[in-house]
Design a protein around this motif. Structure first.
Motif, PDB file in Angstrom:
ATOM      1  N   TYR A  64       0.818  -1.215   0.000  1.00  0.00           N
ATOM      2  CA  TYR A  64       0.000   0.000   0.000  1.00  0.00           C
ATOM      3  C   TYR A  64       0.850   1.262   0.000  1.00  0.00           C
ATOM      4  O   TYR A  64       0.490   2.255  -0.627  1.00  0.00           O
ATOM      5  N   SER A  65       1.976   1.250   0.696  1.00  0.00           N
ATOM      6  CA  SER A  65       2.795   2.463   0.754  1.00  0.00           C
ATOM      7  C   SER A  65       3.391   2.809  -0.609  1.00  0.00           C
ATOM      8  O   SER A  65       3.701   3.969  -0.883  1.00  0.00           O
TER       9      SER A  65
ATOM     10  N   TYR B 283     -11.408   1.044  -6.456  1.00  0.00           N
ATOM     11  CA  TYR B 283     -11.798   2.371  -5.970  1.00  0.00           C
ATOM     12  C   TYR B 283     -11.608   2.463  -4.455  1.00  0.00           C
ATOM     13  O   TYR B 283     -11.076   3.450  -3.942  1.00  0.00           O
TER      14      TYR B 283
ATOM     15  N   GLU C 160       0.190   2.749  -6.568  1.00  0.00           N
ATOM     16  CA  GLU C 160      -0.382   3.762  -7.450  1.00  0.00           C
ATOM     17  C   GLU C 160      -1.448   3.066  -8.280  1.00  0.00           C
ATOM     18  O   GLU C 160      -1.288   1.906  -8.643  1.00  0.00           O
TER      19      GLU C 160
ATOM     20  N   ASN D 139      -7.967   2.734  -3.578  1.00  0.00           N
ATOM     21  CA  ASN D 139      -7.482   4.086  -3.849  1.00  0.00           C
ATOM     22  C   ASN D 139      -7.958   5.056  -2.763  1.00  0.00           C
ATOM     23  O   ASN D 139      -7.205   5.915  -2.306  1.00  0.00           O
ATOM     24  N   LYS D 140      -9.203   4.913  -2.346  1.00  0.00           N
ATOM     25  CA  LYS D 140      -9.756   5.757  -1.292  1.00  0.00           C
ATOM     26  C   LYS D 140      -9.006   5.546   0.021  1.00  0.00           C
ATOM     27  O   LYS D 140      -8.785   6.486   0.783  1.00  0.00           O
ATOM     28  N   THR D 141      -8.596   4.315   0.277  1.00  0.00           N
ATOM     29  CA  THR D 141      -7.814   4.003   1.468  1.00  0.00           C
ATOM     30  C   THR D 141      -6.504   4.787   1.469  1.00  0.00           C
ATOM     31  O   THR D 141      -6.078   5.295   2.499  1.00  0.00           O
ATOM     32  N   LEU D 142      -5.874   4.892   0.306  1.00  0.00           N
ATOM     33  CA  LEU D 142      -4.614   5.628   0.203  1.00  0.00           C
ATOM     34  C   LEU D 142      -4.795   7.105   0.525  1.00  0.00           C
ATOM     35  O   LEU D 142      -3.949   7.731   1.143  1.00  0.00           O
ATOM     36  N   GLN D 143      -5.907   7.668   0.095  1.00  0.00           N
ATOM     37  CA  GLN D 143      -6.139   9.097   0.263  1.00  0.00           C
ATOM     38  C   GLN D 143      -6.529   9.475   1.675  1.00  0.00           C
ATOM     39  O   GLN D 143      -6.283  10.586   2.105  1.00  0.00           O
ATOM     40  N   SER D 144      -7.109   8.558   2.427  1.00  0.00           N
ATOM     41  CA  SER D 144      -7.667   8.927   3.723  1.00  0.00           C
ATOM     42  C   SER D 144      -6.905   8.356   4.919  1.00  0.00           C
ATOM     43  O   SER D 144      -7.331   8.522   6.043  1.00  0.00           O
ATOM     44  N   ASN D 145      -5.767   7.706   4.690  1.00  0.00           N
ATOM     45  CA  ASN D 145      -5.018   7.062   5.771  1.00  0.00           C
ATOM     46  C   ASN D 145      -5.898   6.133   6.597  1.00  0.00           C
ATOM     47  O   ASN D 145      -5.779   6.055   7.811  1.00  0.00           O
TER      48      ASN D 145
ATOM     49  N   GLU E 102     -19.246   3.950  -7.055  1.00  0.00           N
ATOM     50  CA  GLU E 102     -18.209   4.543  -6.214  1.00  0.00           C
ATOM     51  C   GLU E 102     -18.800   5.120  -4.937  1.00  0.00           C
ATOM     52  O   GLU E 102     -18.368   6.157  -4.445  1.00  0.00           O
TER      53      GLU E 102
END
Length: 184
Positions: A33-34, A159, A37, A162-168, A73
Motif C-alpha cells: 500500500y505504501s 476504488y 499507485e 485508492n480511497k484508502t490511500l487518500q484517507s489514511n 463509487e
C-alpha cells in the motif's frame, strides 16, 4: 425468498473470500500500500524490489470478480437515479415494524438483508466502526442486489483501495494483497 437472489450475486465474492487459504503478510501488505499507485485501472506497486503491475485482466484472473455493470463509487449512479428512492429502498430491506425515518440500524433489517449487510461491512466494504448502522452506501448496494442491478465489483474494490490511500484509513483487503504477493 429474496435471500437466494441476494446470494446469487454475492456468490463469487463470498467464495473468493472463504476459499483463500494463503497466509496474510501484514507487513508486506503495508509495503504494498505504501508504494501503490492506481493508473487507468491498473494497480502498480513495488515490494522488496519486485515491481507488480496488476492490470484489469490479471486482476480478474486472480480474483474472479466481475467487471460487468455500473462503476459504483459509493454514491447513486446516474443510471439508477430515476429508479431509486430512499423510502422505497428502506421498505425493501426493513421489517414491517422498522422506523422508516430515523437512523437505519441493522436490527431493523429483514433477516436476509441483515446477513447481506454483514457481508457488505465485513467483506466487500470492510470497516471497523458503526457496523450496526446502515450507511447510505450500504442501502444503495442492498437495493442494487435486491433489484438485480449489476455492479462492477473489480472497479469497486480498486476504488476502495485508492480511497484508502487518500484517507489514511485501515488497509483493506489483506487477503487480496497477499494473493497478489504470492502471484509475483
Amino acid at each position: 425468498m429474496k435471500c437466494l437472489s441476494v446470494f446469487k450475486h454475492f456468490r463469487t465474492l463470498i467464495s473468493f473470500r472463504l476459499s483463500l487459504k494463503i497466509l496474510v503478510y501484514p507487513k508486506l501488505v503495508k509495503v504494498f500500500y505504501s508504494n501503490l499507485e492506481i493508473q487507468e485501472g491498473s494497480l502498480i506497486s513495488k515490494v522488496y524490489g519486485i515491481k507488480m503491475v496488476i492490470d484489469q485482466s490479471l486482476f480478474f484472473e486472480l480474483t474472479q470478480l466481475s467487471s460487468d455493470g455500473v462503476l459504483f463509487e459509493g454514491t447513486l449512479d446516474d443510471d439508477w437515479k430515476f429508479d431509486f428512492s430512499v423510502s422505497d429502498a428502506r421498505r425493501l430491506v426493513c421489517t414491517n415494524q422498522a422506523d422508516m425515518i430515523g437512523r437505519l440500524l441493522a436490527g431493523s433489517l429483514a433477516f436476509d438483508c441483515r446477513i447481506l449487510h454483514y457481508l457488505i461491512v465485513r467483506i466487500l466494504l470492510p470497516r471497523s466502526s458503526n457496523l450496526a448502522q446502515v450507511s447510505e452506501e450500504d442501502l444503495i448496494i442492498m437495493w442494487a442486489f435486491l433489484t438485480d442491478r449489476q455492479i462492477d465489483w473489480a472497479h469497486l474494490v480498486r476504488y476502495r483501495m485508492n480511497k484508502t490511500l487518500q484517507s489514511n484509513a485501515p488497509l483493506l483487503y489483506p487477503h487480496l494483497i497477499s494473493l497478489f504477493l504470492h502471484h509475483f
